[in-house]
Scaffold this active site. Sequence first.
Site, PDB file in Angstrom:
ATOM      1  N   ASP A 146      51.342  38.652  29.412  1.00  0.00           N
ATOM      2  CA  ASP A 146      50.500  39.718  30.331  1.00  0.00           C
ATOM      3  C   ASP A 146      51.458  39.972  31.687  1.00  0.00           C
ATOM      4  O   ASP A 146      52.114  39.009  32.120  1.00  0.00           O
ATOM      5  CB  ASP A 146      49.320  38.965  30.672  1.00  0.00           C
ATOM      6  N   GLN A 153      52.708  48.483  38.565  1.00  0.00           N
ATOM      7  CA  GLN A 153      51.991  47.467  39.396  1.00  0.00           C
ATOM      8  C   GLN A 153      52.889  46.235  39.707  1.00  0.00           C
ATOM      9  O   GLN A 153      52.381  44.966  39.812  1.00  0.00           O
ATOM     10  CB  GLN A 153      50.842  46.942  38.521  1.00  0.00           C
ATOM     11  N   ARG A 191      41.286  48.530  41.208  1.00  0.00           N
ATOM     12  CA  ARG A 191      40.279  47.401  41.087  1.00  0.00           C
ATOM     13  C   ARG A 191      39.107  47.915  41.005  1.00  0.00           C
ATOM     14  O   ARG A 191      38.190  47.084  40.289  1.00  0.00           O
ATOM     15  CB  ARG A 191      40.721  46.083  42.043  1.00  0.00           C
TER      16      ARG A 191
HETATM   17  P1  ATP Z   1      45.357  46.026  34.583  1.00  0.00           P
HETATM   18  O1  ATP Z   1      46.652  46.758  34.719  1.00  0.00           O
HETATM   19  O2  ATP Z   1      44.513  46.270  35.862  1.00  0.00           O
HETATM   20  O3  ATP Z   1      45.672  44.620  34.281  1.00  0.00           O
HETATM   21  P2  ATP Z   1      44.464  46.273  31.896  1.00  0.00           P
HETATM   22  O4  ATP Z   1      45.244  47.353  31.263  1.00  0.00           O
HETATM   23  O5  ATP Z   1      44.816  44.812  31.676  1.00  0.00           O
HETATM   24  O6  ATP Z   1      44.472  46.265  33.619  1.00  0.00           O
HETATM   25  P3  ATP Z   1      41.641  45.765  30.995  1.00  0.00           P
HETATM   26  O7  ATP Z   1      41.483  44.635  32.214  1.00  0.00           O
HETATM   27  O8  ATP Z   1      42.390  45.161  29.766  1.00  0.00           O
HETATM   28  O9  ATP Z   1      42.799  46.560  31.558  1.00  0.00           O
HETATM   29  O10 ATP Z   1      40.683  46.458  30.859  1.00  0.00           O
HETATM   30  C1  ATP Z   1      39.939  47.327  31.894  1.00  0.00           C
HETATM   31  C2  ATP Z   1      38.332  47.217  31.573  1.00  0.00           C
HETATM   32  O11 ATP Z   1      38.399  48.231  30.495  1.00  0.00           O
HETATM   33  C3  ATP Z   1      37.908  45.962  30.993  1.00  0.00           C
HETATM   34  O12 ATP Z   1      36.623  45.789  31.732  1.00  0.00           O
HETATM   35  C4  ATP Z   1      37.874  46.022  29.496  1.00  0.00           C
HETATM   36  O13 ATP Z   1      36.840  45.232  29.245  1.00  0.00           O
HETATM   37  C5  ATP Z   1      37.772  47.511  29.325  1.00  0.00           C
HETATM   38  N1  ATP Z   1      38.048  48.132  28.241  1.00  0.00           N
HETATM   39  C6  ATP Z   1      39.262  48.048  27.710  1.00  0.00           C
HETATM   40  N2  ATP Z   1      39.512  48.562  26.621  1.00  0.00           N
HETATM   41  C7  ATP Z   1      38.022  49.123  26.198  1.00  0.00           C
HETATM   42  C8  ATP Z   1      37.565  50.007  24.886  1.00  0.00           C
HETATM   43  N3  ATP Z   1      38.342  50.403  24.049  1.00  0.00           N
HETATM   44  N4  ATP Z   1      36.254  50.009  25.305  1.00  0.00           N
HETATM   45  C9  ATP Z   1      35.424  49.836  26.254  1.00  0.00           C
HETATM   46  N5  ATP Z   1      35.976  49.175  27.114  1.00  0.00           N
HETATM   47  C10 ATP Z   1      37.221  48.949  27.439  1.00  0.00           C
HETATM   48 MG    MG Z   2      45.421  43.223  32.820  1.00  0.00          MG
END
Ligand code: ATP
Ligand code: MG
Length: 777
Positions: free
Chosen positions: A242, A277, A624
Amino acid sequence: MVEPAPLPRPAGGPITSQLNRQAPDYLRGLNPEQKDAVMTTEGPLLVLAGAGTGKTRVLTTRIAHILNQRMAWGSQILAVTFTNKAASEMKKRIHEFVPNFEGLPWMGTFHSVSARILRSHAELVDLKPQFTILDTDDQIRLIKQLLAADNIDEKRWPARQFANMLDGWKNRGWLPKDVPASESGYFANGKGGQLYYDYQARLKTLNATDFGDLLLECIRLFRENPEVLAEYHRKFKYMLVDEYQDSNTAQYLWLRLLAQGKPAPEANICVVGDDDQSIYGWRGAEVDNILRFEKDFPGAKVIKLERNYRSTANILKAASTLIAFNEDRLGKTLHTDIAEAGEPISFTQVYDSEEEARTVGEEIEQYQRAGEPLNSMAILVRASFQMRELEERFITLGLNYRVVGGPRFYERKEIRDALAYLRLVAQPADDLAFERIINVPKRGLGDSTVKTLLETARHQNVPLLSATRMLIETEELKPKQRTTLRGLVDQFDNWAYRSENLAPYQLVEQILEESGYMDMLAADKSAESQGRKENLKELSRSMEEFESLGGFLEHISLVMDRDSAEASDAVTIMTLHSAKGLEFNTVFLTGWEEGTFPSQRSMDENGRAGLEEERRLAYVGITRGRKRVRISAAQNRRIHGLWQSAMPSRFVDELPPDAVTVTDRGSAYGGYGYGGGATSRFNKADPFESLYETPGWQRARANQANRKGGGPMTIEGELVARSVDLGGQSSGYAVGERVFHLKFGYGDVKNVEGNKLTIDFEKAGMKKVLESFVQKS
Ligand code: ATP
Ligand code: MG
């Protein structure tokens, strides 16, 4: 170590066809690209996507999928996360999806996984399995010994500086033999390279590693012992990382070695990240690693996720518009999955940082009354010194808060040191304080001196300071120690005498100077030392309102006491850096002022690259927020002991106007505000009068009268003069001058007619405005 073989796959053809028949719960709700990323378990995979698009969720689900489909045991999955906390949260999540979850022993940070590997093969890198991992303080002590042994003048070549160089080399994956002379030659007139060798040798005799070594020694282990590497190739069936954009070269090399178990096009390695990021360039992170992935693993599948599930359209628009100002990026589109546009981002300008803390506190209470839990709110700051006023305000309000990623303000080392000096001045019998500072900064008073002091104190039944007075009149101690202690006792007498007449904030400044504490920090070239200096300035600032040292110490003991009660529902205060990967319903972003954010230091040191990293940090901050992002800036901030009128951050100007509302809290206190951005900021007849009505102003005047006898050249005088200037002095703009206008942003004055200015704005074009609306840039 024998690993169990993976369970046989269920019979009946490829896994996908099984899934179609009984789509497991964890796949439901994923969008097609996410599902693709989860199901692409074989071969290299890069998920390159913006904030909140579900990258971390994809990783979690992918692991659940691998486990559920019995493609591997938990112990055969290597998963690297940004913090150990992130790892434990992901494990919890996976547990929900996997009925017989037997754990993921190899999920953690690069450092924790490396330490584990090293302990199993310690002897191959000349260590014993129970080796110690040195912290920075130990590391510095060790370097000091080496410098002394080599007759290198530490004043000229500070140990901290060498520690930083070492860190940089290790982040780049350089062993002593790899460091080019052009890098090491300069330190201690050509001795830098040899020092690195000596340092490593010393670590071995101590049976210790430093942080950087955890990775570097692992790399050496793998390179020098192919059979060990092969063991891990067999062990790790799947590798996942990650926040890949923040990996440094050593981490990259480490991963590549581990991924070489199969030919590159078949390696089961999945990395997810977002180039926008990348915020650890200052620690050696190489955003290029993410761009290089396709080259290193030819045929890698690249999946882009564009749907953001976290934030409202307004938040997303603000973040996307802002980050588009960076030139150095891949660029990507993001659209929200959330139907309503949501609240606009709010930008609030307040009088000073105290008012900022008050405003944030009030808003948090409002949201809390409306039913929002404190856990869903966070305040993200650029630098930790900004936390102090927020913390104090929350304590006054009785709002539970927690500081993440670092100790609370009054628990920090430098603050405790300063407080120990003050306590000892106020209370000469405070032995704990005495023990804390006797050799901080270093005075050559070692353990044996302290032991003699303690024995005498115990024997005579007197406090340590009194015991010291007795001992310096005897021959118990060596003459050098006696002289040093006499000097220290004299200093304490002197400070105690001065404490009768000096304001506490002045006293602390003098003590920190005279004790050599500030010199110690000045000699310290590490990244933390800057933060420590800022924290100490913040401490002296926090003392301004106290008239007596006793009063201040009383306040502190109450604050510290309250601090110890950790609450479960609490507002989070943290730095932007530590907020990576997290999300909150409401996010407060404070201190959006030029110099504070973007940080002057990072712009000075790294120019445009520094500014772009700051902008990515702003992007991380905004993204965020799930529902609400509230940005604030103070018009006046005390920087380096002087009140300065602060300009709103250029990042404010880079937000899309239609997703942002602008407020000036000044209006609530007497009307120098500009009423929701629609009317003049200075629409009162007498801007001076309105300034007099603000609490900050009253406080400044009171301070001036009390402390300094009202002279115009005082620090508070500075506040007055600058504030008036800020608040609408109606002359003094010249053609060609650069100005800032809250609505139109930056521009150059083209014409001056009475109190009207014609300005060529960078973005809004040519506009005629009242000069009281603009600030000097
Ligand atoms: P960051 O770049 O900030 O680390 P990220 O890409 O890792 O973000 P996540 O933290 O995995 O994103 O997801 C952001 C939010 O969206 C979380 O609350 C996650 O549960 C929700 N989420 C992601 N995919 C889906 C989906 N297909 N349906 C509903 N909610 C989702
Ligand atoms: Mg993330």
